[in-house]
Design a protein around this motif. Structure first.
Motif, PDB file in Angstrom:
ATOM      1  N   ASP A   1     -24.658  68.731  76.765  1.00 27.21           N
ATOM      2  CA  ASP A   1     -23.659  67.677  76.872  1.00 27.21           C
ATOM      3  C   ASP A   1     -24.016  66.454  76.043  1.00 27.21           C
ATOM      4  O   ASP A   1     -23.131  65.801  75.478  1.00 27.21           O
ATOM      5  N   VAL A   2     -25.306  66.137  75.957  1.00 26.45           N
ATOM      6  CA  VAL A   2     -25.712  65.023  75.096  1.00 26.45           C
ATOM      7  C   VAL A   2     -25.387  65.345  73.638  1.00 26.45           C
ATOM      8  O   VAL A   2     -24.823  64.513  72.911  1.00 26.45           O
ATOM      9  N   LYS A   3     -25.714  66.562  73.213  1.00 24.22           N
ATOM     10  CA  LYS A   3     -25.401  66.976  71.836  1.00 24.22           C
ATOM     11  C   LYS A   3     -23.896  66.922  71.571  1.00 24.22           C
ATOM     12  O   LYS A   3     -23.448  66.441  70.520  1.00 24.22           O
ATOM     13  N   ALA A   4     -23.118  67.433  72.523  1.00 24.83           N
ATOM     14  CA  ALA A   4     -21.671  67.493  72.323  1.00 24.83           C
ATOM     15  C   ALA A   4     -21.050  66.100  72.255  1.00 24.83           C
ATOM     16  O   ALA A   4     -20.132  65.854  71.460  1.00 24.83           O
ATOM     17  N   LEU A   5     -21.549  65.180  73.092  1.00 24.44           N
ATOM     18  CA  LEU A   5     -20.991  63.832  73.063  1.00 24.44           C
ATOM     19  C   LEU A   5     -21.351  63.117  71.772  1.00 24.44           C
ATOM     20  O   LEU A   5     -20.521  62.394  71.192  1.00 24.44           O
ATOM     21  N   ILE A   6     -22.568  63.333  71.290  1.00 15.86           N
ATOM     22  CA  ILE A   6     -22.955  62.765  69.991  1.00 15.86           C
ATOM     23  C   ILE A   6     -22.052  63.318  68.887  1.00 15.86           C
ATOM     24  O   ILE A   6     -21.587  62.575  68.015  1.00 15.86           O
ATOM     25  N   ALA A   7     -21.802  64.639  68.936  1.00 16.03           N
ATOM     26  CA  ALA A   7     -20.960  65.273  67.913  1.00 16.03           C
ATOM     27  C   ALA A   7     -19.525  64.763  67.986  1.00 16.03           C
ATOM     28  O   ALA A   7     -18.888  64.506  66.956  1.00 16.03           O
ATOM     29  N   THR A   8     -19.006  64.608  69.202  1.00 12.50           N
ATOM     30  CA  THR A   8     -17.647  64.086  69.362  1.00 12.50           C
ATOM     31  C   THR A   8     -17.543  62.670  68.813  1.00 12.50           C
ATOM     32  O   THR A   8     -16.582  62.322  68.109  1.00 12.50           O
ATOM     33  N   ALA A   9     -18.532  61.847  69.139  1.00 14.32           N
ATOM     34  CA  ALA A   9     -18.535  60.469  68.644  1.00 14.32           C
ATOM     35  C   ALA A   9     -18.570  60.436  67.123  1.00 14.32           C
ATOM     36  O   ALA A   9     -17.875  59.629  66.486  1.00 14.32           O
ATOM     37  N   ARG A  10     -19.376  61.346  66.547  1.00 11.73           N
ATOM     38  CA  ARG A  10     -19.478  61.400  65.092  1.00 11.73           C
ATOM     39  C   ARG A  10     -18.116  61.742  64.471  1.00 11.73           C
ATOM     40  O   ARG A  10     -17.714  61.146  63.459  1.00 11.73           O
ATOM     41  N   GLU A  11     -17.395  62.667  65.090  1.00  9.99           N
ATOM     42  CA  GLU A  11     -16.064  63.031  64.592  1.00  9.99           C
ATOM     43  C   GLU A  11     -15.085  61.856  64.696  1.00  9.99           C
ATOM     44  O   GLU A  11     -14.147  61.748  63.905  1.00  9.99           O
ATOM     45  N   LEU A  12     -15.309  60.986  65.683  1.00  9.36           N
ATOM     46  CA  LEU A  12     -14.443  59.818  65.879  1.00  9.36           C
ATOM     47  C   LEU A  12     -14.916  58.603  65.089  1.00  9.36           C
ATOM     48  O   LEU A  12     -14.316  57.531  65.169  1.00  9.36           O
ATOM     49  N   GLY A  13     -16.015  58.778  64.345  1.00 11.31           N
ATOM     50  CA  GLY A  13     -16.537  57.680  63.540  1.00 11.31           C
ATOM     51  C   GLY A  13     -17.361  56.684  64.322  1.00 11.31           C
ATOM     52  O   GLY A  13     -17.492  55.515  63.930  1.00 11.31           O
ATOM     53  N   VAL A  14     -17.929  57.129  65.446  1.00 15.88           N
ATOM     54  CA  VAL A  14     -18.738  56.261  66.295  1.00 15.88           C
ATOM     55  C   VAL A  14     -20.184  56.742  66.284  1.00 15.88           C
ATOM     56  O   VAL A  14     -20.453  57.937  66.419  1.00 15.88           O
ATOM     57  N   GLU A  15     -21.130  55.824  66.131  1.00 15.30           N
ATOM     58  CA  GLU A  15     -22.538  56.172  66.125  1.00 15.30           C
ATOM     59  C   GLU A  15     -23.148  55.863  67.497  1.00 15.30           C
ATOM     60  O   GLU A  15     -23.087  54.727  67.963  1.00 15.30           O
ATOM     61  N   LEU A  16     -23.702  56.890  68.148  1.00 19.45           N
ATOM     62  CA  LEU A  16     -24.301  56.715  69.475  1.00 19.45           C
ATOM     63  C   LEU A  16     -25.821  56.637  69.335  1.00 19.45           C
ATOM     64  O   LEU A  16     -26.533  57.622  69.552  1.00 19.45           O
ATOM     65  N   LYS A  17     -26.322  55.468  69.003  1.00 15.70           N
ATOM     66  CA  LYS A  17     -27.755  55.313  68.749  1.00 15.70           C
ATOM     67  C   LYS A  17     -28.581  55.549  70.005  1.00 15.70           C
ATOM     68  O   LYS A  17     -29.685  56.102  69.939  1.00 15.70           O
ATOM     69  N   ILE A  18     -28.085  55.108  71.155  1.00 19.48           N
ATOM     70  CA  ILE A  18     -28.843  55.286  72.395  1.00 19.48           C
ATOM     71  C   ILE A  18     -29.010  56.770  72.701  1.00 19.48           C
ATOM     72  O   ILE A  18     -30.122  57.245  72.984  1.00 19.48           O
ATOM     73  N   LEU A  19     -27.925  57.544  72.631  1.00 21.46           N
ATOM     74  CA  LEU A  19     -28.018  58.963  72.961  1.00 21.46           C
ATOM     75  C   LEU A  19     -28.809  59.745  71.920  1.00 21.46           C
ATOM     76  O   LEU A  19     -29.480  60.730  72.255  1.00 21.46           O
TER      77      LEU A  19
END
Length: 438
Positions: A264-282
């Protein structure tokens, strides 16, 4: 209510059994005929405390049945739960092929109005895609409604969590479908949050990712405690006394694993990347968890090099990612074995869910030995590593263990033991962040 649950993994099987216990007529469906055969006989295809007894009870009532005929299962029910796997691809995105396969089955078999409930953990936007996809395939959007109903069960306590949920999240666009789901869950008495598809999907990912963050945070504090001579167990205790923080998921150790947090952490990072959002904490959470076992191993290897020449004999206590489950997926214990293998004569694994080498990731590796008893695992061993805090390991007689082992060294990967008690028994106790004495 007539209900079909498609998918016979942890979530699907537990959901089917519990819904039957709420007096619904339930069909569990899966294309895996071997799993279905076991379930029909009252045998779970996985380890989950208490669930076997409830399975047998529900089969006897006639309210629960299992089949590999997906089409019939769809046609005979009014509510269809989808609880298939959504594993990670190499790039971290969720693989939705099994979800799409179920959608195709539903579209080809639909014979009246159905509420389609997505229990699988899916990326934000999936339920909306599924609704559009089914509309195109079926040609009549009035024949179904899609509801996002994420699960929040924990492996090892899945039955309890399903029977005693702390919240029920229902995401959808149809008030009629939502009311049907509320009626299904009414006997559980949980708080119900009604929202849209995307919010329901994000609640699931955000929840697991936040818990993973707590684990990685305390593991980083563990690294500081190791250098500073502080005790991370007491640090966690002090933090947990703050009601804003809470004590759960603050147990420092070799890291998290299983089928949920890593995926789930990987998937949320990937989803954010597709939306143009960088999840530095995760991204940092993932890095900490990936490297945490190596910090523990470094301490053990240094001690072994000072004590005995290679190759070593090491006893590994537990291979599953947590106790009360047979799930080895993403277990940090696997990383530890793979790192140690080149330097070892034998790695002896003892785990109550493992009897044979083919139940490990190394069925043909001669260096990996599966042991039936602690005495067998400890015999002439140079060290032991506690990876999974099974209850059986709390009952080890360490004074006898000292006499069995060639070098009585223990690396406590879960801060499971009392250091003073083990030292009094003659064990050289190793851990990370347990104060200057370790």
């Amino acid at each position: 209510m007539r209900i079909t649950v498609i998918g016979s993994g942890y979530v699907g099987t537990t959901t089917a059994i519990v819904l039957a216990s709420l007096n619904h007529q339930v069909i569990g469906a899966d294309i895996d005929t071997s799993k279905i055969s076991k379930l029909k006989k009252g045998i779970l295809p996985f380890v989950e405390p208490g669930l076997n007894d409830l399975l047998s009870e529900m089969l006897k009532t006639g309210r629960l049945n299992f089949t590999d005929n997906i089409v019939t299962a769809i046609q005979e029910s009014d509510v269809i739960y989808i609880a298939v796997g959504t594993p990670s691809r190499e790039d971290g995105t969720a693989d939705l092929r099994y979800l799409q396969a179920v959608a195709d089955r539903i579209a080809g078999a639909i014979n009246g109005y159905k509420v389609i409930v997505v229990k699988s953990t899916v990326p934000v936007g999936t339920n909306r895609w599924l609704s559009d996809y089914l509309s195109d395939k079926i040609g009549n959007p009035k024949l179904f409604d899609v509801v996002s109903n994420p699960e929040f069960l924990r492996e090892g306590s899945a039955m309890y969590d399903t029977l005693h949920p702390d919240r029920t999240v229902l995401g959808g666009m149809s008030g009629h479908a939502i009311e049907i789901l509320k009626e299904i869950y009414q006997p559980l008495g949980s708080k119900v949050l009604i929202t849209d598809w995307e919010t329901a999907e994000l609640i699931k990912y955000a929840s697991n990712s936040f818990l993973a963050t707590k684990v990685s945070f305390i593991n980083e504090m563990c690294r500081i405690a190791e250098r500073a001579g502080a005790n991370v167990v007491e640090v966690a205790q002090g933090m947990g006394m703050d009601v804003r923080i809470g004590a759960k998921f603050l147990n420092a150790g070799i890291g998290y694993g299983g089928s949920c947090f890593p995926k789930d952490v990987k998937a949320l990072i990937a989803t954010a990347r597709e939306l143009g959002v960088e999840l530095k904490i995760l991204e940092a959470v993932e890095t900490v968890n990936r490297t945490q076992p190596l910090f523990y191993l470094k301490k053990l290897v240094q001690t072994l090099r000072e004590t005995v020449d290679k190759p070593w004999i090491v006893a590994l206590l537990g291979l599953t990612f947590k106790p009360n489950t047979d799930d080895q997926r993403e277990s940090p214990a696997i990383r530890i074995v793979e790192e140690l293998l080149p330097d070892c004569q034998e790695i002896r694994i003892i785990d109550p869910t493992i009897e044979f080498p083919d139940q490990t990731p190394w069925p043909d590796e001669r260096k990996v030995v599966v042991c039936k008893t602690v005495e067998e695992a400890f015999s002439a061993a140079d060290a032991a590593i506690l990876c999974t805090e099974w209850e059986m390991f709390a009952k080890i007689n360490w004074e006898e263990a000292v006499r069995c082992m060639r070098n009585p060294i223990l690396l406590d990967g879960r801060n499971f033991y009392n250091p003073e008690q083990l030292r009094a028994a003659g064990i050289r106790y190793l851990a990370l962040g347990r104060g200057n004495s370790t």
